[in-house]
Structures are given as structure tokens and as C-alpha cells.
Design a protein around this motif. Structure first.
Motif, mmCIF file in Angstrom:
data_model
loop_
_atom_site.group_PDB
_atom_site.id
_atom_site.type_symbol
_atom_site.label_atom_id
_atom_site.label_comp_id
_atom_site.label_asym_id
_atom_site.label_seq_id
_atom_site.Cartn_x
_atom_site.Cartn_y
_atom_site.Cartn_z
ATOM 1 N N ALA A 1 -19.177 11.609 47.633
ATOM 2 C CA ALA A 1 -19.275 11.219 46.228
ATOM 3 C C ALA A 1 -17.910 10.850 45.657
ATOM 4 O O ALA A 1 -17.771 9.872 44.922
ATOM 5 N N LEU A 2 -16.883 11.650 46.023
ATOM 6 C CA LEU A 2 -15.536 11.347 45.531
ATOM 7 C C LEU A 2 -15.001 10.041 46.105
ATOM 8 O O LEU A 2 -14.163 9.377 45.472
ATOM 9 N N ALA A 3 -15.467 9.658 47.280
ATOM 10 C CA ALA A 3 -15.016 8.404 47.898
ATOM 11 C C ALA A 3 -15.667 7.176 47.260
ATOM 12 O O ALA A 3 -15.289 6.052 47.577
ATOM 13 N N ARG A 4 -16.609 7.357 46.348
ATOM 14 C CA ARG A 4 -17.261 6.279 45.608
ATOM 15 C C ARG A 4 -17.900 5.232 46.530
ATOM 16 O O ARG A 4 -17.396 4.121 46.677
ATOM 17 N N PRO A 5 -19.005 5.592 47.148
ATOM 18 C CA PRO A 5 -19.726 4.580 47.947
ATOM 19 C C PRO A 5 -20.280 3.488 47.041
ATOM 20 O O PRO A 5 -20.744 3.762 45.929
ATOM 21 N N GLN A 6 -20.206 2.251 47.510
ATOM 22 C CA GLN A 6 -20.612 1.105 46.701
ATOM 23 C C GLN A 6 -21.309 0.062 47.556
ATOM 24 O O GLN A 6 -21.043 -0.063 48.746
ATOM 25 N N LEU A 7 -22.192 -0.672 46.908
ATOM 26 C CA LEU A 7 -22.733 -1.902 47.477
ATOM 27 C C LEU A 7 -22.027 -3.059 46.779
ATOM 28 O O LEU A 7 -22.202 -3.265 45.578
ATOM 29 N N VAL A 8 -21.197 -3.780 47.519
ATOM 30 C CA VAL A 8 -20.366 -4.836 46.945
ATOM 31 C C VAL A 8 -20.936 -6.185 47.347
ATOM 32 O O VAL A 8 -21.118 -6.469 48.537
ATOM 33 N N GLY A 9 -21.223 -7.017 46.339
ATOM 34 C CA GLY A 9 -21.729 -8.353 46.605
ATOM 35 C C GLY A 9 -20.604 -9.325 46.917
ATOM 36 O O GLY A 9 -19.414 -8.995 46.844
ATOM 37 N N GLN A 10 -20.977 -10.538 47.257
ATOM 38 C CA GLN A 10 -19.996 -11.577 47.535
ATOM 39 C C GLN A 10 -19.294 -11.987 46.240
ATOM 40 O O GLN A 10 -19.909 -12.001 45.177
ATOM 41 N N PRO A 11 -17.997 -12.288 46.312
ATOM 42 C CA PRO A 11 -17.295 -12.737 45.099
ATOM 43 C C PRO A 11 -17.921 -14.013 44.561
ATOM 44 O O PRO A 11 -18.225 -14.941 45.313
ATOM 45 N N GLU A 12 -18.163 -14.015 43.268
ATOM 46 C CA GLU A 12 -18.811 -15.155 42.650
ATOM 47 C C GLU A 12 -17.777 -16.187 42.206
ATOM 48 O O GLU A 12 -16.616 -15.866 41.978
ATOM 49 N N THR B 1 -23.792 13.085 45.477
ATOM 50 C CA THR B 1 -23.623 14.176 44.519
ATOM 51 C C THR B 1 -24.887 15.014 44.428
ATOM 52 O O THR B 1 -24.841 16.251 44.479
ATOM 53 N N VAL B 2 -26.019 14.357 44.291
ATOM 54 C CA VAL B 2 -27.301 15.071 44.235
ATOM 55 C C VAL B 2 -27.562 15.801 45.549
ATOM 56 O O VAL B 2 -28.033 16.955 45.563
#
Length: 324
Positions: free
Chosen positions: A76-87, A301-302
Motif C-alpha cells: 500500500a505504501l508503494a502506491r500500486p497504480q494502473l498507468v495508461g499511455q501518455p495522451e 490496505t484492506v
């Protein structure tokens, strides 16, 4: 694409093991039984006497759950993200002013589309509206002129507002004459108050200058000094009876300022002129530094909270079993 924003957090993974190895174990006090035969009982039972304290121990399942809870917390502290392609976004790089003639001659019903006749101004408004809607990224303004020039829309990036004001304008609102020089001069004053360096004007008319005030060529030279590029658009057929379209002046204005002259005698030719203008003044795109990101930190986190509650539940059950 899945990624962690703070990957350095995972370097903390061995922290609990380091703490367990460095710090002494926690001892918990317990009630003791004082008896004169304690030493003999210890010898008989082959146990070593110790102080009234013990070290809490956990079984393998509890250690696994503790490690999983710690791992989820780090996740959770590492902040997982789904990152899209730069627009790609449109870069606002220019102010584009449309100066349109709305003198009475624009009410001539000689505009043909699909075998139907419209006024010149009705045809121009339809195609100009499409052109404006394609200029996303430009700060556009509207100036209408006849006997005098007036501001309909100041420079704005809200193109729907520009289209609305265009649609609300009708022929004759600025007088019956055609003052091209005044229109260019008015546009120059507007550009002087603007902050963008790239300045483009589209001058649209179906007549010739009325001869009052500054001349169109003098105004063109003033625009050229201010680095304003003027594209001129002649509406109607100059060879038709009754036409007073001054193509020579319009061509000279565009040449002086580095623009280009277009002629539009019907709906198709006007659309082609706007398409060519799109090519001459293309939209400028740049890569947006911001990428679309969906945060996922609440999942680990949950999970960490659920594992901690499960561990607490297991310890409660073990304690209740020992008491029985």
C-alpha cells in the motif's frame, strides 16, 4: 500498465526480521507459586527454575500471517497504480481572429448547396462553424464589420461560445458599407492586448473597401510590422454581374502579411478553403506530462487490515483453548 510509484518502500521488507534479531525478546510476567519443595520438584521433573516471566511464542501460521500483513502494508505504501499511455493534447500556441463581413451584400441569395439557395451569410456561418469547432487549442476571437468594426467575441479557448455568438449574428448589424481597413485596424488593436506571439487573422468579405478611414493596404503593412499573418477569403464570383469583390486588394493584403488568398463561390469551394487553411495553420500537439493513473493502494490496505483481524481472531481462539 501496472507499476509501483514508490518502489523504494520494498527495501523495508526485512525490517521486522532485523528488529527481531537486534532487540531482546519481550518477557511477560506471570504469577508464580512459592513452595519449599520447588527445587526438588524441578530436579524430579528435569526442568530448570526461572523467574516469573515467559516469552510469547507464535506458531508457523501466525508468523505467515504477520509476514503477509507486513507485505500488504508495504504494498500500500508503494502506491500500486494502473498507468495508461501518455495522451497527446493540443498545445495552445496561437490567437486566431476571424474578421467577417456582415454588410448588406452578404444577404445575397446566390449560395448553392444541394441544389438549394441560401444567403451568402447563411452558407458562411455553417462552414465557419465547422471550421471553428476544429480549431481546438487556438484562442479564437470574432470581429464583424460593415460600416464599422466591432468585437463579437474576445480571444477565448471556449470554442462553443465562439460558435454560439457566430450563430447569433446576422447581416446588417454593423452597417451597410464594407470597411476592410477598419476591420484590420480593429484586429491589430485586439492582438496588441493578447499574450500569444503567433497571431493569425482570417479576413472574410464579398466586397471592396468603402474608402473611409485607413486603407486596407496601409492596415496590412501595420499588421505585418506586428507579425500578424492575414489570410483573406473572397466570397462570391468577381465576374458575376453586380459583384464588387476586390480580389486584387485581398491578394495584396495576404501577400504583405505572409498569408494567402482564397476564393469561395459556393459551399464546396468554401469548405475546401477552410480545409486548406487547416493545413497551412495546423494544430500543434505536445505530449502531456500527466498520464491517466488509477490508484490501487486501497486493495493492499484492506488486505492488511483483514489479515490483522484474522490473526487477532486466531490468537483469541488459541487463548480461549488454553484457558479451557
Amino acid at each position: 500498465m501496472f507499476e509501483f510509484s514508490n518502489t523504494w518502500v520494498f527495501f523495508l521488507l526485512p525490517l521486522p526480521f532485523i528488529v527481531w534479531w537486534v532487540l531482546p525478546p519481550m518477557r511477560r510476567r506471570a504469577n508464580t507459586l512459592i513452595a519449599p519443595f520447588a527445587a526438588q520438584a524441578a530436579v524430579a521433573s528435569k526442568q530448570k527454575l526461572r523467574r516469573s516471566a515467559w516469552i510469547s511464542k507464535r506458531n508457523a501460521l501466525q508468523w505467515i500471517l504477520l509476514f503477509l500483513a507486513w507485505l500488504c502494508l508495504l504494498g500500500a505504501l508503494a502506491r500500486p497504480q494502473l498507468v495508461g499511455q501518455p495522451e497527446m493534447k493540443v498545445k495552445t500556441a496561437r490567437s486566431f481572429l476571424v474578421a467577417a463581413d456582415i454588410s448588406f451584400s452578404m444577404a445575397a441569395r446566390d449560395w448553392v448547396k444541394n441544389d438549394q439557395r441560401f444567403t451568402r451569410w447563411e452558407g458562411v456561418k455553417e462552414v465557419m462553424g465547422e471550421f471553428i469547432s476544429r480549431r481546438e487549442g487556438d484562442r479564437m476571437g470574432l470581429v464583424f464589420f460593415g460600416t464599422n468594426a466591432y468585437l463579437q467575441t474576445p480571444f477565448t479557448s471556449e470554442l462553443d461560445i465562439v460558435e454560439w455568438f457566430l450563430d447569433e449574428t446576422d447581416v446588417g448589424m454593423a452597417g451597410q458599407m464594407t470597411s476592410i481597413g477598419k476591420a484590420i485596424g480593429f484586429g491589430i488593436r485586439l492582438f496588441e492586448q493578447d499574450t500569444l506571439d503567433h497571431k493569425v487573422m482570417l479576413l472574410l468579405t464579398d466586397g471592396s473597401d468603402g474608402g473611409k478611414g485607413i486603407t486596407p493596404l496601409d492596415a496590412a503593412y501595420m499588421a505585418q510590422k506586428d507579425s500578424i499573418k492575414i489570410y483573406t477569403l473572397g466570397i462570391g464570383d468577381p465576374d458575376a454581374p453586380g459583384s464588387d469583390l476586390d480580389e486584387e486588394s485581398l491578394k495584396a493584403i495576404s501577400e504583405i502579411t505572409g498569408g494567402q488568398y482564397f476564393r469561395a463561390i459556393d459551399h464546396e469551394s468554401l469548405s475546401e478553403a477552410y480545409e486548406l487553411l487547416d493545413q497551412l495553420e495546423p494544430m500543434e500537439f505536445e505530449e502531456e506530462e500527466y498520464k491517466p493513473v488509477t490508484e490501487l493502494y486501497y486493495y493492499p490496505t484492506v488486505a492488511s487490515i483483514v489479515i490483522a483481524l484474522l490473526l487477532l481472531f486466531i490468537r483469541s481462539i488459541i487463548a480461549a483453548v488454553k484457558r479451557t
